[in-house]
Write an enzyme that holds these catalytic residues in place. Structure first.
Site, PDB file in Angstrom:
ATOM      1  N   HIS A 140     -25.979  13.454 -14.586  1.00 11.82           N
ATOM      2  CA  HIS A 140     -27.041  13.262 -13.589  1.00 11.82           C
ATOM      3  C   HIS A 140     -26.631  12.225 -12.556  1.00 11.82           C
ATOM      4  O   HIS A 140     -25.533  11.648 -12.603  1.00 11.82           O
ATOM      5  CB  HIS A 140     -28.344  12.851 -14.279  1.00 11.82           C
ATOM      6  CG  HIS A 140     -28.272  11.601 -15.100  1.00 11.82           C
ATOM      7  ND1 HIS A 140     -28.042  10.350 -14.569  1.00 11.82           N
ATOM      8  CD2 HIS A 140     -28.409  11.397 -16.439  1.00 11.82           C
ATOM      9  CE1 HIS A 140     -28.044   9.443 -15.519  1.00 11.82           C
ATOM     10  NE2 HIS A 140     -28.258  10.052 -16.676  1.00 11.82           N
ATOM     11  N   CYS A 148     -25.159   9.238 -21.311  1.00 12.14           N
ATOM     12  CA  CYS A 148     -24.907  10.324 -20.361  1.00 12.14           C
ATOM     13  C   CYS A 148     -23.672  10.044 -19.516  1.00 12.14           C
ATOM     14  O   CYS A 148     -23.021   9.012 -19.648  1.00 12.14           O
ATOM     15  CB  CYS A 148     -26.124  10.509 -19.448  1.00 12.14           C
ATOM     16  SG  CYS A 148     -27.642  10.974 -20.312  1.00 12.14           S
TER      17      CYS A 148
END
Length: 502
Positions: A140, A148
């Site tokens: 993202h 992430c």
């Protein structure tokens, strides 16, 4: 036809129509990328493949050329990744996953809390077979990570657009390959004592399959291991059925792939053996450092550090300070801690001798905050599209931190210099003077200086993030839209293709 039918069904839902014209998710592929595709003989809507490398802090986008092989289109520096080198093992361990994952349209999130995102699909069948846990592990924007891979908003806008166009071209899912580092003999030698090495050797097979064929490797799982490019045996009447937890079925791998991979592996092993025999130092165990950041971003942050990532040879952060950052770095970015141990001289004078790695199923527990990337996963347009096409979502995570490596230090050599007359006289006085305290003659131990505390990074807000980010390829930070004007939508956008739905 399936895509058209999905949009007709979605036409009854005004929310779906609004997502089809979502300005962030519908940004066109930048002109510079389009020019690169023409130069490399690619179609805009041909399939893509993504590779991630933690140590290098890089994300590669590969795209299929007209000859059928995948060619590297662009390499993006990763703004932030969290955890350590190694796979994700459990929820809350802050590890970014490693392995092979599949990204279908339902995993694309145009309503992400981090500008745009797609779910990695962790855990896959292999992870589940080992009992690994985790959820909402994303690639993202926003340059902030708790398990992430975080890019800048401008970067994720480009990557998202490439994935979107590949789905328009008919690709049902694109493959995501996540590695601790580029699987070269040098890196394998440097990390030879890491307890994750058995797992890394297993996924290196898939890495090698892609390297020699430039085709997306077919991935299956059985007996809690990866299997690449498996096909049915010549005498079999149907394709083999794989179960990650069950015994492997009868299968074969095409001989041309087997031969090419074997040759590459032999070359890699020969180079690896040379490096080890020359005493290539083993990489330090980096305790207390959470993830890494590409050098181009670390150079832009006060007291910035690459953490577990590595900078280019001969390139310092000061040299990169004048370079242009590929996107907006938010003021709340939390850079990794500097590796103070790496700057200190090693107490070892001899190279560390490699030891056999423990069994693959051995795991070491670590204390970590129970945090994960809180991704705002609204189902949205792509999710419903994926479900109507019979595609599901998957996510979860896990990895094992390596224990602190130890090495024996050779004792200091004993001096053989003959004693002087003065030293013999002092020894005699020590022996024959009654009540003499001999402890006063012993040398006083020296106290090691305490390392200075690293300065805390300046986390003040750098800039207000705009609603839409300019293309990285066309120059980050330059205005691409007049304030108050509607976003420009290209002819191949959601809005023009499916305007009738509205």
């Amino acid at each position: 036809m399936a895509l058209a039918a999905s949009f007709v069904l979605a036409g009854c839902d005004t929310d779906q129509v609004s997502l089809a014209t979502n300005a962030k998710a519908n940004q066109p592929v930048p002109p510079k990328l389009l020019a690169a595709m023409v130069e490399k003989d690619m179609d805009l809507q041909s399939p893509i493949l993504v590779r991630l490398f933690k140590q290098e802090a890089e994300l590669e986008v590969w795209k299929q050329a007209r000859n059928g092989q995948f060619v590297l289109l662009k390499t993006y520096p990763i703004c932030r990744w969290s955890g350590d080198l190694g796979p994700k093992v459990r929820e809350g361990d802050r590890q970014a996953p490693e392995g092979f994952y599949s990204i279908n349209p339902s995993q694309m999130n145009p309503q992400s809390a981090y500008y745009l995102s797609f779910n990695t699909g962790y855990p896959n069948a292999f992870d589940k077979a080992l009992g690994r846990s985790g959820s909402q592990l994303m690639v993202h924007g926003d340059c902030s990570s708790r398990g992430c891979y975080a890019m800048t908003d401008e970067q994720i806008a480009e990557i998202y657009s490439l994935g979107r166009e590949s789905f328009f071209g008919g690709q049902k899912a694109f493959q995501l390959q996540a590695y601790p580092f580029k699987m070269t003999p040098v890196n394998m030698a440097k990390h030879r004592n890491n307890p994750n090495m058995p797992f890394w050797k297993m996924i290196k097979e898939g890495y090698d399959h892609f390297e020699v064929t430039r085709q997306e490797p077919k991935v299956d799982f059985c007996e809690k291991k990866y299997v690449f490019d498996a096909t049915k045996a010549p005498d079999a009447k149907r394709d083999p059925v794989f179960d990650a937890s069950a015994k492997c079925p009868a299968y074969v791998i095409p001989e041309d792939i087997v031969s090419a991979v074997r040759d590459k592996d032999q070359r890699d092993q020969a180079e690896y053996n040379k490096l080890v025999s020359r005493g290539t130092p083993v990489a330090r165990m980096n305790t207390g450092i959470d993830g890494g950041m590409n050098k181009i971003f670390a150079a832009k942050i006060p007291e910035g550090s690459t953490g577990l990532s590595e900078g280019a040879e001969g390139t310092t952060l000061q040299m990169l300070a004048m370079a242009k950052a590929p996107g907006t770095i938010p003021g709340h970015v939390n850079p990794p801690k500097p590796n103070l141990d790496a700057a200190a001289p090693s107490p070892q004078e001899e190279p560390v001798v490699a030891v056999s790695a423990p069994a693959a199923n051995s795991r070491v527990a670590i204390a970590a905050p129970a945090e994960k990337s809180q991704e705002k996963s609204q189902g949205g347009f792509f999710s419903n599209l994926g479900r109507k096409m019979g595609m599901g979502t998957a996510d979860t995570t896990a990895t094992t931190p390596p224990p602190q490596a130890t090495a024996s230090v050779a004792p200091a050599a004993t001096s053989t210099t003959p004693p002087t007359a003065a030293s013999r006289l002092k020894a005699a006085v020590t022996r024959f003077v009654p009540g003499r305290d001999t402890t006063k003659d012993a040398p006083k131990p020296t106290v090691a200086a305490k390392p200075a505390e690293p300065a805390k990074p300046d986390t003040r807000l750098a800039a207000t993030r705009p609603a839409l980010k300019p293309s990285v390829s066309d120059g980050a930070g330059e205005a691409t839209q007049i304030m108050g004007a509607a976003p420009v939508v290209s002819s191949n956008s959601f809005d023009s293709r499916f305007g009738a739905v509205k």
